[in-house]
Design a protein around this motif. Structure first.
Motif, PDB file in Angstrom:
ATOM      1  N   THR A 149       0.840  -1.203   0.000  1.00 17.93           N
ATOM      2  CA  THR A 149       0.000   0.000   0.000  1.00 17.93           C
ATOM      3  C   THR A 149       0.871   1.247   0.000  1.00 17.93           C
ATOM      4  O   THR A 149       1.892   1.299   0.682  1.00 17.93           O
ATOM      5  N   SER A 187      -6.898  -1.297   1.392  1.00 20.34           N
ATOM      6  CA  SER A 187      -6.981   0.162   1.242  1.00 20.34           C
ATOM      7  C   SER A 187      -6.348   0.889   2.420  1.00 20.34           C
ATOM      8  O   SER A 187      -6.188   2.108   2.390  1.00 20.34           O
ATOM      9  N   ASN A 249      -8.167   3.569  -1.587  1.00 26.32           N
ATOM     10  CA  ASN A 249      -8.321   2.731  -2.770  1.00 26.32           C
ATOM     11  C   ASN A 249      -7.624   1.388  -2.577  1.00 26.32           C
ATOM     12  O   ASN A 249      -6.479   1.339  -2.135  1.00 26.32           O
ATOM     13  N   GLN A 251      -6.925  -0.569  -5.047  1.00 26.87           N
ATOM     14  CA  GLN A 251      -6.249  -0.860  -6.312  1.00 26.87           C
ATOM     15  C   GLN A 251      -5.170   0.183  -6.561  1.00 26.87           C
ATOM     16  O   GLN A 251      -5.132   1.240  -5.907  1.00 26.87           O
ATOM     17  N   SER A 252      -4.305  -0.090  -7.529  1.00 26.08           N
ATOM     18  CA  SER A 252      -3.259   0.866  -7.879  1.00 26.08           C
ATOM     19  C   SER A 252      -3.871   1.987  -8.714  1.00 26.08           C
ATOM     20  O   SER A 252      -4.940   1.832  -9.315  1.00 26.08           O
ATOM     21  N   ILE A 253      -3.181   3.116  -8.781  1.00 24.05           N
ATOM     22  CA  ILE A 253      -3.692   4.240  -9.544  1.00 24.05           C
ATOM     23  C   ILE A 253      -3.751   3.915 -11.039  1.00 24.05           C
ATOM     24  O   ILE A 253      -4.658   4.353 -11.752  1.00 24.05           O
ATOM     25  N   LEU A 256      -6.914   1.929 -11.646  1.00 25.07           N
ATOM     26  CA  LEU A 256      -8.087   2.798 -11.542  1.00 25.07           C
ATOM     27  C   LEU A 256      -8.247   3.661 -12.788  1.00 25.07           C
ATOM     28  O   LEU A 256      -9.357   3.851 -13.289  1.00 25.07           O
ATOM     29  N   CYS A 273     -10.255   9.194  -9.588  1.00 25.32           N
ATOM     30  CA  CYS A 273      -9.534   9.360  -8.331  1.00 25.32           C
ATOM     31  C   CYS A 273      -9.741  10.750  -7.734  1.00 25.32           C
ATOM     32  O   CYS A 273      -9.830  11.736  -8.460  1.00 25.32           O
ATOM     33  N   ALA A 277      -6.797  11.928  -2.475  1.00 22.05           N
ATOM     34  CA  ALA A 277      -6.692  10.488  -2.199  1.00 22.05           C
ATOM     35  C   ALA A 277      -5.655  10.210  -1.117  1.00 22.05           C
ATOM     36  O   ALA A 277      -4.623  10.889  -1.025  1.00 22.05           O
ATOM     37  N   SER A 279      -4.840   6.624  -0.120  1.00 23.28           N
ATOM     38  CA  SER A 279      -4.099   5.372  -0.317  1.00 23.28           C
ATOM     39  C   SER A 279      -4.405   4.723  -1.657  1.00 23.28           C
ATOM     40  O   SER A 279      -5.484   4.900  -2.225  1.00 23.28           O
ATOM     41  N   PHE A 280      -3.410   3.973  -2.134  1.00 24.44           N
ATOM     42  CA  PHE A 280      -3.540   3.109  -3.308  1.00 24.44           C
ATOM     43  C   PHE A 280      -2.874   1.792  -2.942  1.00 24.44           C
ATOM     44  O   PHE A 280      -1.919   1.763  -2.153  1.00 24.44           O
ATOM     45  N   SER A 281      -3.348   0.708  -3.508  1.00 23.37           N
ATOM     46  CA  SER A 281      -2.821  -0.594  -3.102  1.00 23.37           C
ATOM     47  C   SER A 281      -2.370  -1.427  -4.292  1.00 23.37           C
ATOM     48  O   SER A 281      -2.628  -1.086  -5.457  1.00 23.37           O
TER      49      SER A 281
END
Length: 320
Positions: A149, A187, A249, A251-253, A256, A273, A277, A279-281
């Motif tokens: 993350t 997330s 989130n 998922q990764s950017i 997305l 997005c 934002a 977080s991204f994972s």
């Protein structure tokens, strides 16, 4: 007669299985002891960051004082098998936490982490949260994440800026499974001090919050956590911006944006997005370094973002 007997036995067996499933599924929607219907007391809401205009009305001294009060303890759950991800998190976003602690399943000479000596992930999460609660000092907010993350801690601090840590906040990207609302672990999960205080009490009750699952199939860690927190009177909340876009989130950017291109080609970024934002994972170590460049280093020369709040880095930190 044989056919009738066989049908009767099958019917009895099916009924027994059905009753068993009902009893198990019922355990996923617990009621808080001493309350006839806790769901009536909980009105699900979406946690939104403070209004920018309200922040601009504060004096400079008030803003500095307010920003210094919000300090975050980051719990990052790692294993020696994902050493490269641990190194990436340690050299990027984790430097922006007021304290970052790594919790692992086994010791490793190459990893500066707290060995919980637990192979089961749910048991490891329980011990890690207890350790963080007991060692947080004056920090009153906690952020638990996986090593894959990427989090923007300043945006997290802005989200919880006007929230009271003595109230039971538990938030991130909330989902629903039957009647159970939970926060996705991928997330990142945010806890207030009071949420963890309540959880510490319920962890002592093995009937309500068992250290090991008792169902015929394994319940995910994020759902088991939600069940225990619900017994403690703490409910999952969804963090989002003023436009209703999720701040957390799973998922990764890049994923997305790709999804948004196919579904909303005329408004790719608007539907993808949030500008705030958190977080991204699912990021690789290289993707974390790219995120670090885009979030903290790349700036158009001469442009002033006019941010009201300034979150100072931890003392002695070498963060960006």
């Amino acid at each position: 007669m044989i056919s009738e007997g066989s049908s009767f036995v099958k019917g009895m067996a099916m009924g027994a299985v059905f009753c068993l499933l009902l009893s198990i599924l019922g355990s996923f929607s617990p009621n808080v002891p001493g309350s006839s219907d806790p769901e009536e007391e909980h009105h699900h809401h979406h946690v939104i960051a403070p209004n920018t205009k309200d922040m601009q009305e504060l004096s400079q001294a008030e803003m500095v004082e307010l920003s210094q009060k919000v300090r975050v303890y980051c719990l990052i759950m790692v294993t020696p098998k994902v050493l490269v991800h641990w190194a990436a998190a340690n050299s990027t976003w984790a430097k922006h936490c007021d304290k970052a602690a790594y919790y692992t399943s086994e010791s490793s000479k190459a990893m500066d982490a707290i060995d919980l000596k637990e192979s089961d992930e749910w048991a490891r999460i329980r011990v890690a949260l207890k350790h963080a609660y007991e060692n947080a000092g004056d920090m009153r907010w906690f952020f638990m994440a996986r090593p894959t993350t990427f989090a923007i801690i300043e945006n997290l601090k802005y989200l919880i800026l006007d929230k009271d840590p003595s109230q039971p906040f538990y938030l991130g990207r909330s989902q629903k499974s039957g009647e159970l609302e939970y926060v996705e672990f991928d997330s990142g999960i945010v806890f207030s001090y009071d949420a963890l205080r309540r959880l510490m009490d319920i962890l002592k009750n093995d009937d309500l919050c068992p250290a090991r699952g008792r169902a015929i199939w394994k319940v995910s860690e994020e759902k088991q956590l939600a069940i225990c927190l619900k017994y403690a009177g703490v409910y999952a909340e969804n963090g989002e911006d003023a436009h209703g876009l999720s701040l957390f989130n799973s998922q990764s950017i890049s994923t997305l944006i790709t999804d948004s291109i196919s579904k909303n080609p005329d408004k790719v970024l608007e539907s993808c997005c949030s500008d705030m934002a958190i977080s991204f994972s699912g990021l690789s170590p290289n993707q974390m370094q790219v995120m670090m460049y885009g979030v903290y280093r790349l700036r158009p020369y001469g442009h002033d973002f006019h941010d009201s709040m300034i979150f100072l880095p931890p003392k002695g930190s070498d963060n960006d």
